[in-house]
Design an enzyme around this catalytic site. Structure first.
Site, PDB file in Angstrom:
ATOM      1  N   LYS A 201      30.558  20.628  45.206  1.00  0.00           N
ATOM      2  CA  LYS A 201      30.083  21.558  44.254  1.00  0.00           C
ATOM      3  C   LYS A 201      28.707  21.251  43.684  1.00  0.00           C
ATOM      4  CE  LYS A 201      31.592  24.560  40.584  1.00  0.00           C
ATOM      5  NZ  LYS A 201      32.855  25.052  39.876  1.00  0.00           N
ATOM      6  N   LYS A 255      29.916  24.584  47.988  1.00  0.00           N
ATOM      7  CA  LYS A 255      29.780  25.760  47.011  1.00  0.00           C
ATOM      8  C   LYS A 255      28.426  25.320  46.577  1.00  0.00           C
ATOM      9  CE  LYS A 255      31.606  28.043  43.092  1.00  0.00           C
ATOM     10  NZ  LYS A 255      32.627  27.497  42.130  1.00  0.00           N
TER      11      LYS A 255
HETATM   12  C1  PBG Z   1      34.131  27.147  37.365  1.00  0.00           C
HETATM   13  C2  PBG Z   1      33.614  27.958  38.553  1.00  0.00           C
HETATM   14  C3  PBG Z   1      32.218  28.414  38.726  1.00  0.00           C
HETATM   15  C4  PBG Z   1      32.504  29.118  39.785  1.00  0.00           C
HETATM   16  C5  PBG Z   1      34.047  29.206  40.435  1.00  0.00           C
HETATM   17  N1  PBG Z   1      34.511  28.235  39.465  1.00  0.00           N
HETATM   18  C6  PBG Z   1      31.153  28.477  38.020  1.00  0.00           C
HETATM   19  C7  PBG Z   1      30.567  27.135  37.410  1.00  0.00           C
HETATM   20  O1  PBG Z   1      30.953  25.975  37.885  1.00  0.00           O
HETATM   21  O2  PBG Z   1      30.065  27.172  36.320  1.00  0.00           O
HETATM   22  C8  PBG Z   1      31.310  30.239  40.401  1.00  0.00           C
HETATM   23  C9  PBG Z   1      31.535  31.038  41.388  1.00  0.00           C
HETATM   24  C10 PBG Z   1      30.444  32.134  41.568  1.00  0.00           C
HETATM   25  O3  PBG Z   1      29.516  31.864  41.244  1.00  0.00           O
HETATM   26  O4  PBG Z   1      30.788  32.914  42.291  1.00  0.00           O
HETATM   27  N2  PBG Z   1      34.834  26.068  37.415  1.00  0.00           N
END
Ligand code: PBG
Length: 330
Positions: A201, A255
């Site tokens: 991520k 992601k």
């Molecule tokens: C947080 C989380 C995030 C997303 C999913 N879970 C955002 C972040 O890490 O700030 C983002 C998903 C999206 O942008 O569609 N743990």
């Protein structure tokens, strides 16, 4: 690898007619390839539009059936739940994450009661929807503290498992959390609860609209670069994944999606493990707003989704999932 020579070989020959193009197509999409994210809010009989994400809404628990029915009917295998909690429930420690009456717990119970095992439920394991500072972990002396955060994430995992969550998805990027959560699940007899690790991520600007959707945008202090990955790196993603597989991850998430197709491909080649792609909020907003403004046409959605399959993704988390049948017909 070139298997012929012009003019004997003309690749356009097989592209000429639609039936022929269909015969030689290498990748296809179906509803089974999708996970639908759902935003939940407190209150009664409400469906709120998310301004930056045209076509995406937040639902109160009593209105969840409206969207889950659609997913079940379309045979989407799983939904992912994301809460937007009231500001006065947020604090430094994110304690609402461990409240057995919180929004996510109520939503899990409601969906399981109504749909049993017709559809899987996946829940984020992370503290950002619950903390006043908007970070995924606990903070001490301006640092996101790893090991103490994991202790809370274990309890959040056990609570969500107890409510009936099928797939826990740690998205916090703390070191070592997969192994600790796996052990805790085993010891508490939640042996069949799966772990989908957000192993790769990245600290990304493409999460903007999501933070808006869960209400953590304005409160977020600083950035997430000390725990989410640097987007310049790819070897590091493979190390993260190798560790999480060893620790017990059943599946891996990459992601954001579109800017990271190379990562999906190399994980698939190296590890032979189910890999999911998250087409995140920023990707959704860019495509949807561009279509609304007629900068691109709606076929761009299908094209962007097939890209994930070509790269090797087994499934895609997408805000388009609830409309996938229409999209496949374009
Ligand atoms: C947080 C989380 C995030 C997303 C999913 N879970 C955002 C972040 O890490 O700030 C983002 C998903 C999206 O942008 O569609 N743990």
């Amino acid at each position: 690898m070139i298997t012929g020579k012009y003019p004997n070989l003309r690749l356009r020959r097989s592209r000429k007619e639609s039936w022929s193009r269909r015969l030689i197509q290498e990748n296809t999409l179906s509803a089974s390839d999708f996970i639908l994210p759902i935003f939940i809010i407190d209150g009664l009989n409400k469906r709120e539009q998310i301004a930056s994400m045209p076509g995406v809404y937040r639902y109160t628990i009593d209105r969840l059936a409206q969207v889950v029915d659609r997913a079940v009917k379309k045979e989407i295998p799983m939904v992912a739940l994301f809460p937007k909690i009231k500001k006065n429930l947020k604090n430094e420690m994110g304690t609402e994450a461990l409240n057995e009456n919180n929004l996510v717990c109520k939503a899990i119970l409601e969906i399981k009661k109504k749909y049993k095992n017709q559809i899987g439920i996946m829940c984020d394991v992370a503290l950002d929807p619950y903390t006043s500072h908007g970070h995924d972990g606990l903070i001490k002396s301006n640092q996101i503290i790893n090991d103490e955060t994991i202790e809370v994430l274990i309890n959040q995992s056990l609570l969500q498992a107890e409510m009936g969550c099928d797939v826990l998805a740690p998205s916090d990027m703390m070191d070592g959390r997969i192994g600790k959560i796996r052990i805790a699940l085993e010891n508490s007899n939640y042996k069949d609860v799966q772990i989908l690790s957000y192993a790769a991520k990245y600290a990304s600007s493409f999460y903007g609209p999501f933070r808006d959707a869960v209400g953590s945008k304005k409160s977020l202090k600083g950035d997430k670069k000390t725990y989410q990955m640097d987007f310049r790196n790819s070897d590091e993603a493979l190390r993260e994944i190798a560790l999480d597989i060893k620790e017990g991850a059943d599946m891996i998430m990459v992601k954001p999606g579109l800017p990271y197709l190379d990562i999906i491909k190399s994980i698939k080649e190296k590890f032979k493990i189910p890999v999911f792609a998250y087409q995140v909020s920023g990707e959704y907003s860019l495509i949807s707003n561009a279509i609304q403004k007629k900068l691109i046409d709606k076929h761009a959605i299908y094209e962007s989704l097939v890209g994930f399959k070509r790269a090797g993704a087994n499934a895609i988390v997408s805000y388009y999932a609830d409309r996938i049948d229409e999209i496949l017909k374009y």
